[in-house]
Design an enzyme around this catalytic site. Sequence first.
Site, PDB file in Angstrom:
ATOM      1  CE  LYS A  74      -4.197  -2.143   1.569  1.00  0.00           C
ATOM      2  NZ  LYS A  74      -3.738  -3.564   1.605  1.00  0.00           N
TER       3      LYS A  74
HETATM    4  C1  LIG Z   1      -4.351  -4.549   1.036  1.00  0.00           C
HETATM    5  C2  LIG Z   1      -3.607  -5.818   0.904  1.00  0.00           C
HETATM    6  C3  LIG Z   1      -4.001  -6.811   0.001  1.00  0.00           C
HETATM    7  C4  LIG Z   1      -5.252  -6.706  -0.846  1.00  0.00           C
HETATM    8  O1  LIG Z   1      -5.230  -5.634  -1.723  1.00  0.00           O
HETATM    9  P1  LIG Z   1      -6.583  -5.064  -2.322  1.00  0.00           P
HETATM   10  O2  LIG Z   1      -6.186  -3.876  -3.095  1.00  0.00           O
HETATM   11  O3  LIG Z   1      -7.463  -4.756  -1.170  1.00  0.00           O
HETATM   12  O4  LIG Z   1      -7.132  -6.147  -3.164  1.00  0.00           O
HETATM   13  C5  LIG Z   1      -3.225  -7.946  -0.094  1.00  0.00           C
HETATM   14  N1  LIG Z   1      -2.133  -8.110   0.672  1.00  0.00           N
HETATM   15  C6  LIG Z   1      -1.723  -7.177   1.538  1.00  0.00           C
HETATM   16  C7  LIG Z   1      -0.518  -7.435   2.350  1.00  0.00           C
HETATM   17  C8  LIG Z   1      -2.434  -5.998   1.680  1.00  0.00           C
HETATM   18  O5  LIG Z   1      -2.020  -5.072   2.554  1.00  0.00           O
END
Ligand SMILES: *Cc1c(COP(=O)(O)O)cnc(C)c1O
Length: 499
Positions: free
Chosen positions: A112
Amino acid sequence: MITTFHSTRGLSEHLTSRQAIRQGLSTDGGLFVSDELGKEKIDVASLVGKTYQNMARTVLGTLLPDFSASELDECVKAAYSTQWLDEKITPLKPLGKDYILELFNGPTSAFKDVALQILPEFMARTVDKTSAGTNSNENVMVLTATSGDTGKAALAGFTGTQGTGITVFYPLGKVSEVQRLQMTTQKGANVNVCAIEGNFDDAQSAVKRIFADNSLAMKLRQDANVTLSSANSINVGRLVPQVVYYFSAYVQLVEQGAIGVGDNVEFIVPTGNFGDILAGYYAKKLGLPVGRLTVASDRNNVLFDFLTTGTYNRERPFFETTSPSMDILVSSNLERMLYYMSDGDTELISLLMADLRDKGSFTVPSALLENIKALFSCGWADEDQVNQAIAHCWSNNRYVIDPHTACGYHALQQANNETDMPRVLLSTASPYKFPRVVGKALGLECTGTDFDCMDALSQATDTVAPKNLRDLQHAEERFTDVIPIDEIGDYVLRASQRL
Ligand SMILES: *Cc1c(COP(=O)(O)O)cnc(C)c1O
């Protein structure tokens, strides 16, 4: 003014990308989309040899048409600099005969960061400086519900941003010790962190209700001169930076001699809110040769069921798993995919979303399902399979993966790869964010604190914990508030008055 953004549920509002970023969610509850997406293609060959930052300028320039080149240049410079552990930002590495795209080398060790390092830069440039009489002292309060990773990445991105506050709600007891400490130790005067009694879906629904609460909005304006915005992946500004690493992955495959420009590639994506994988779909619409997108879920396999049956049913048990960022029953960004896949049928999307709200489920027309299936594949892993995947990946590749990435790894192993399309697994978090789960899966003694587990993992795998995580052991905890769901409105008001 290039006002190409409107809701997935109707055409009554038209916004610039700046306005869409500032507002976050449409007033009708839909997500912002632009019908311009894909009309202009990106020349992939021209990206070969370019830096990540250069690719970002090109891709973002296409997706955010009302930002100037020099503004985007400033944003990219600030977001993708020395806070990343790898100069490629998202390095691509071989994994057996497949590939893994590391998205976790940013300041909070989760993918993120890619979006949340740059979103505050976008947000700071959304104030309309041209129209006279606008309220230039107005502040923005960014609200985020987190299942673990978004919260910290958003806090790290927004701390210290002028005219902006950030408030994060996380579900009490449902995030790892490391994840909790990452948030509760966040420094900065404009940050707020609060635990809520409930799960992530409760928190996300509550935050959505706050955005729709007109009387609260009025109070915020009058009492604190604040408008609300979102850092969840429903925000256009969260989504578009993620499109860049699909191009980067592809270009790295070309540079490593694995493919030629034009060859199709498959991406396997650990998915929760459908943001990460949707960015791959956007990349395809921009001309990247994406042959297949595989949605990988954990035991909360609502997307797997949808993609196999055409019925999305959120009325089902919610499982707390070792991959909390994928523990999601309402996958918000799916709405954008349905919008584009149905050729922009806002009426259909409105009906489907009303069904989801009123009946707890919706079913797409079979022709639409067939279209979706032609591009999207799916897989899911239960807890045992996650543990086995972590162990299998280590013993076969000497590469340590986290429990989210392990869901994708499991899907990769399960798929009968009948084509010889190169496959890229997106790795979404450092294994050191979940050292107990990963350590146990590798057969290590993990009985002490998360930090003991980190040290055991380091020793056993000859890898090093990212400093930002290992240092949490001695960081000061600042935020200990816990509130019931129905008090988050008051909490937001109080936090806004302190801005
Ligand atoms: C947020 C997240 C996901 C999923 O991503 P999305 O965009 O919600 O599909 C997968 N793995 C990790 C470690 C995350 O932080």
